[in-house]
Design a protein around this motif. Structure first.
Motif, PDB file in Angstrom:
ATOM      1  N   LEU A  47       0.740  -1.107   0.052  1.00 33.13           N
ATOM      2  CA  LEU A  47      -0.024  -0.022   0.090  1.00 33.13           C
ATOM      3  C   LEU A  47       0.844   1.061  -0.152  1.00 33.13           C
ATOM      4  O   LEU A  47       2.107   1.133   0.480  1.00 33.13           O
ATOM      5  CB  LEU A  47      -0.915   0.153   1.266  1.00 33.13           C
ATOM      6  N   PRO A  48       0.520   2.365  -0.406  1.00 34.96           N
ATOM      7  CA  PRO A  48       1.194   3.552  -0.274  1.00 34.96           C
ATOM      8  C   PRO A  48       1.648   3.952   1.163  1.00 34.96           C
ATOM      9  O   PRO A  48       2.792   4.446   1.436  1.00 34.96           O
ATOM     10  CB  PRO A  48      -0.013   4.840  -0.633  1.00 34.96           C
ATOM     11  N   GLU A  49       0.817   3.145   2.209  1.00 38.08           N
ATOM     12  CA  GLU A  49       1.487   3.528   3.600  1.00 38.08           C
ATOM     13  C   GLU A  49       2.558   2.614   3.993  1.00 38.08           C
ATOM     14  O   GLU A  49       3.268   2.933   4.889  1.00 38.08           O
ATOM     15  CB  GLU A  49       0.303   3.167   4.598  1.00 38.08           C
ATOM     16  N   ASN A  50       2.786   1.587   3.333  1.00 37.74           N
ATOM     17  CA  ASN A  50       3.739   0.532   3.634  1.00 37.74           C
ATOM     18  C   ASN A  50       4.942   0.264   2.726  1.00 37.74           C
ATOM     19  O   ASN A  50       5.941  -0.172   2.987  1.00 37.74           O
ATOM     20  CB  ASN A  50       3.304  -0.799   4.163  1.00 37.74           C
ATOM     21  N   GLY A  51       4.809   0.618   1.253  1.00 39.58           N
ATOM     22  CA  GLY A  51       5.347   0.645   0.303  1.00 39.58           C
ATOM     23  C   GLY A  51       7.097   1.350   0.416  1.00 39.58           C
ATOM     24  O   GLY A  51       7.995   0.911  -0.098  1.00 39.58           O
ATOM     25  N   GLY A  52       7.079   2.474   1.129  1.00 33.61           N
ATOM     26  CA  GLY A  52       8.200   3.221   1.389  1.00 33.61           C
ATOM     27  C   GLY A  52       9.226   2.352   2.150  1.00 33.61           C
ATOM     28  O   GLY A  52      10.463   2.594   1.842  1.00 33.61           O
TER      29      GLY A  52
END
Length: 213
Positions: A166-171
């Motif tokens: 997700l955008p929240e964990n991809g980083g």
């Protein structure tokens, strides 16, 4: 067409969707910034027609199209390459069939050894995962984020991460060593263009030279 060194790797979500809907969603994802598209379809009704249409759409936007599993389908529609799992054929045959410039990706799950072997055999990129719980691949074995860090130290080809991203964990996957994030539900369970832009924000500026060219 060359493999992008970094960015969003969109994988089609085909279940219970018409070909027109799939094309519409893929087009939206590309407009949102998807850098590469994979046609994945475990229960196709007319894979040849849909794959040919996807090639046309992707090439209109100068985005490569990869076919999941099927070397012969990739050859038939002049796709840019193929993605191979452990039972999907040999890299050497894919290279012979699709040509020296084809993009050939290999699923490596959580195995550095498999990734090193794939690199030696001429793979264009390797993919690890799943990293988080995934509705698209609920039974897939988990992979360790530490595998990405190890892969970054020993591999010279791009690294793809997949699974529940997700955008929240991809980083954290990019920070650990991934170059591309492969997404299914995170894109196509939502409005694909805006979802793609949310992922794109993880990568920052995209005007850097590709060191793999």
């Amino acid at each position: 067409m060359k493999l992008p060194v970094r960015g969003l790797y969109a994988i089609t979500q085909t279940e219970k969707k018409s070909p027109a809907t799939i094309i519409e969603e893929v087009t939206a994802a590309i407009r949102g910034g998807a850098a590469i598209v994979q046609y994945r379809d475990k229960n196709p009704t007319d894979a040849l027609a849909l794959a040919a249409d996807l090639v046309q759409v992707c090439h209109q936007y100068q985005v490569p199209l990869i076919i999941n599993d099927h070397i012969e389908l990739a050859a038939a529609v002049a796709a840019d390459g193929v993605h191979l799992g452990k039972d999907d054929g040999q890299i050497s045959y894919a290279r012979e069939r699709l040509g020296g410039d084809a993009i050939i990706g290999v699923s490596c799950y959580d195995s550095i050894e498999r990734a090193l072997a794939a690199q030696r055999q001429g793979a264009s990129y390797v993919a690890f995962g799943r990293f988080f719980p995934s509705s698209s691949k609920p039974l897939a074995a988990p992979a360790s984020i530490g595998t990405l860090s190890q892969a970054r130290r020993v591999l010279d080809i791009p690294i793809v991460a997949i699974g529940g991203i997700l955008p929240e964990n991809g980083g954290q996957l990019l920070a650990a060593g991934a170059d591309l994030l492969a997404i299914i539900g995170g894109l196509f369970d939502h409005q694909p263009e805006s979802a793609a832009r949310a992922y794109g924000a993880l990568f920052g500026p995209t005007d850097k030279a590709n060191p793999f060219e």
